[in-house]
Enzyme design. Structure first.
Site, mmCIF file in Angstrom:
data_model
loop_
_atom_site.group_PDB
_atom_site.id
_atom_site.type_symbol
_atom_site.label_atom_id
_atom_site.label_comp_id
_atom_site.label_asym_id
_atom_site.label_seq_id
_atom_site.Cartn_x
_atom_site.Cartn_y
_atom_site.Cartn_z
ATOM 1 N N VAL A 10 18.167 -11.164 -69.350
ATOM 2 C CA VAL A 10 18.478 -12.103 -68.263
ATOM 3 C C VAL A 10 17.244 -12.160 -67.360
ATOM 4 O O VAL A 10 16.583 -11.142 -67.133
ATOM 5 C CB VAL A 10 19.725 -11.634 -67.478
ATOM 6 C CG1 VAL A 10 20.052 -12.592 -66.344
ATOM 7 C CG2 VAL A 10 20.912 -11.514 -68.424
ATOM 8 N N MET A 18 21.342 3.154 -65.448
ATOM 9 C CA MET A 18 20.822 4.121 -64.473
ATOM 10 C C MET A 18 21.053 3.568 -63.063
ATOM 11 O O MET A 18 20.363 3.951 -62.119
ATOM 12 C CB MET A 18 19.343 4.401 -64.735
ATOM 13 C CG MET A 18 19.125 5.045 -66.110
ATOM 14 S SD MET A 18 17.627 6.032 -66.230
ATOM 15 C CE MET A 18 16.398 4.789 -65.971
ATOM 16 N N SER A 60 15.784 -3.042 -62.876
ATOM 17 C CA SER A 60 16.020 -2.337 -61.602
ATOM 18 C C SER A 60 14.691 -2.128 -60.879
ATOM 19 O O SER A 60 14.634 -2.110 -59.648
ATOM 20 C CB SER A 60 16.678 -0.991 -61.855
ATOM 21 O OG SER A 60 17.860 -1.188 -62.590
ATOM 22 N N GLN A 79 13.767 0.535 -77.146
ATOM 23 C CA GLN A 79 14.871 1.455 -76.823
ATOM 24 C C GLN A 79 16.087 1.152 -77.705
ATOM 25 O O GLN A 79 16.747 2.058 -78.207
ATOM 26 C CB GLN A 79 15.249 1.325 -75.345
ATOM 27 C CG GLN A 79 16.575 1.985 -74.990
ATOM 28 C CD GLN A 79 16.832 2.054 -73.507
ATOM 29 O OE1 GLN A 79 16.308 2.920 -72.830
ATOM 30 N NE2 GLN A 79 17.648 1.150 -72.989
ATOM 31 N N LYS A 97 15.625 -6.686 -73.436
ATOM 32 C CA LYS A 97 14.343 -6.457 -72.755
ATOM 33 C C LYS A 97 13.735 -5.144 -73.252
ATOM 34 O O LYS A 97 12.544 -5.045 -73.491
ATOM 35 C CB LYS A 97 14.532 -6.394 -71.234
ATOM 36 C CG LYS A 97 13.243 -6.018 -70.513
ATOM 37 C CD LYS A 97 13.405 -5.953 -69.016
ATOM 38 C CE LYS A 97 14.123 -4.749 -68.524
ATOM 39 N NZ LYS A 97 13.358 -3.481 -68.643
ATOM 40 N N GLY A 126 21.364 -8.616 -65.151
ATOM 41 C CA GLY A 126 21.191 -8.204 -66.548
ATOM 42 C C GLY A 126 22.307 -7.227 -66.936
ATOM 43 O O GLY A 126 22.934 -7.355 -67.988
ATOM 44 N N HIS A 127 22.554 -6.239 -66.056
ATOM 45 C CA HIS A 127 23.651 -5.294 -66.332
ATOM 46 C C HIS A 127 24.995 -6.027 -66.379
ATOM 47 O O HIS A 127 25.861 -5.709 -67.182
ATOM 48 C CB HIS A 127 23.719 -4.226 -65.235
ATOM 49 C CG HIS A 127 22.536 -3.321 -65.174
ATOM 50 N ND1 HIS A 127 21.669 -3.300 -64.103
ATOM 51 C CD2 HIS A 127 22.061 -2.405 -66.059
ATOM 52 C CE1 HIS A 127 20.724 -2.398 -64.316
ATOM 53 N NE2 HIS A 127 20.934 -1.846 -65.491
ATOM 54 N N GLN A 130 14.291 11.425 -69.333
ATOM 55 C CA GLN A 130 13.562 10.292 -69.936
ATOM 56 C C GLN A 130 12.392 9.824 -69.081
ATOM 57 O O GLN A 130 11.733 8.846 -69.418
ATOM 58 C CB GLN A 130 14.510 9.138 -70.250
ATOM 59 C CG GLN A 130 15.046 8.392 -69.039
ATOM 60 C CD GLN A 130 16.076 7.350 -69.435
ATOM 61 O OE1 GLN A 130 17.212 7.680 -69.746
ATOM 62 N NE2 GLN A 130 15.685 6.082 -69.435
ATOM 63 N N LEU A 178 22.065 -1.855 -60.059
ATOM 64 C CA LEU A 178 22.543 -2.892 -60.976
ATOM 65 C C LEU A 178 22.091 -4.289 -60.566
ATOM 66 O O LEU A 178 21.962 -4.592 -59.388
ATOM 67 C CB LEU A 178 24.078 -2.839 -61.040
ATOM 68 C CG LEU A 178 24.641 -1.500 -61.525
ATOM 69 C CD1 LEU A 178 26.161 -1.533 -61.526
ATOM 70 C CD2 LEU A 178 24.108 -1.114 -62.900
HETATM 71 O O1 PAF Z 1 18.054 1.390 -70.173
HETATM 72 C C1 PAF Z 1 18.449 2.249 -69.354
HETATM 73 O O2 PAF Z 1 18.861 1.946 -68.233
HETATM 74 C C2 PAF Z 1 18.418 3.715 -69.756
HETATM 75 O O3 PAF Z 1 17.335 4.000 -70.562
HETATM 76 C C3 PAF Z 1 19.730 4.188 -70.401
HETATM 77 C C4 PAF Z 1 19.987 3.485 -71.721
HETATM 78 C C5 PAF Z 1 20.901 3.958 -69.464
HETATM 79 C C6 PAF Z 1 19.672 5.702 -70.701
HETATM 80 O O4 PAF Z 1 19.481 6.428 -69.533
#
Ligand code: PAF
Length: 285
Positions: free
Chosen positions: A176, A30, A186, A153, A149, A36-37, A61, A33
């Protein structure tokens, strides 16, 4: 790095790659960044010929409109980061590309959807399943990368992938952490410097709890909650000790099936932080 803002643009890049039988990995994000990303992008690059990262703040979500409103956004910076990390394509779609019509699907994840995040963020996992399944059908990756983390999910995405028979391998990457142990997220950007510093106590407490060998889960839950709540910047929303296999809470040591995980959600002001730690020493007495 190729930047696609629509499905047509994305196909312009991905169709020839598919034709050449190149394997593609997807890192769904999302935006906003952080390292971790970047570790997800690194894992993805190591296992695929093409690495795609998506940036889409998915409204379905967010159970709390204020959370959606204040979610950090910095797409220009994100694109620079992805490009310097060696990502091949960034997919940064608008609402209409992802949801040309409202998504009315309801996923039933059973008990998995009703505990922890599922309980405290009603509808959240349904929205995650909606968007991730749509990203999978747009990008059609062989593999997709998610951080540990967000352990619940990860389990939900795995369940959704098998419910819909999607040919995507779900890969999990380690959490991370910042210098003080706080799991990278984020949302950390929304913390004040004092909240961010104090939030290091969450991981420290989980690690200390994982090293306590003589306590029953109930006792340990009270110990963790008391210790974190004694910090004026933090308030525990839930702490559960769960089986790794199905993420269901364990009330007695004797009920443990394999490894246990301590999963926590903590509020620091209006910011919600989650984390988890595996309990290697939590053997039945
Ligand atoms: O973990 C996230 O950043 C979000 O839940 C994802 C998996 C990108 C879905 O929008």
């Amino acid at each position: 790095m190729y930047v696609a803002r629509t499905i047509v643009e994305s196909e312009r890049f991905l169709a020839p790659a598919r034709k050449a039988h190149k394997e593609t990995g997807l890192v769904p994000t999302m935006g906003a960044l952080h390292n971790g990303h970047m570790s997800l992008v690194d894992c993805c690059r190591g296992e695929n010929e093409i690495t795609v990262a998506s940036i889409f703040v998915n409204p379905t979500q967010f159970n709390d409109p204020a959370d959606l409103e204040k979610y950090p956004r910095n797409p220009e910076r994100d694109l620079e980061i992805l490009s310097s990390a060696g990502c091949d394509m960034a997919f940064i779609p608008g609402m209409r590309s992802v949801y040309p019509a409202p998504d009315n699907r309801t996923f039933d994840f059973g008990k998995l959807g009703r505990i922890m995040e599922g309980k405290y963020r009603p509808g959240h996992f349904n929205g995650v399943a909606q968007v991730v399944s749509r990203l999978f059908s747009i990008i059609r990756p062989q593999r997709a990368y998610f951080g540990m983390k967000d352990l619940q999910q990860l389990a939900v995405v795995r369940r959704m992938t098998s419910m819909l028979n999607l040919p995507v391998e779900i890969r999990a990457c380690d959490t991370v952490r910042e210098g003080n142990g706080l799991a990278m997220s984020s949302r950390n950007e929304l913390l004040t410097p004092a909240q961010r510093e104090n939030a290091g106590l969450i991981y420290k407490t989980l690690v200390d709890a994982s090293n306590k060998s003589g306590m029953e889960p109930g006792e340990l839950k009270r110990w963790v909650t008391r210790r974190i709540n004694s910090n004026p910047f933090l308030e525990v929303e839930y702490f559960e000790i769960v089986n790794e296999s199905d993420l269901q809470p364990v009330e007695k040591r004797g009920d443990a099936e394999g490894r246990l995980v301590g999963c926590i959600a903590v509020r620091a002001g209006s910011v919600r932080l989650i984390d988890n730690v595996f309990f290697p020493n939590f053997e039945p007495l």
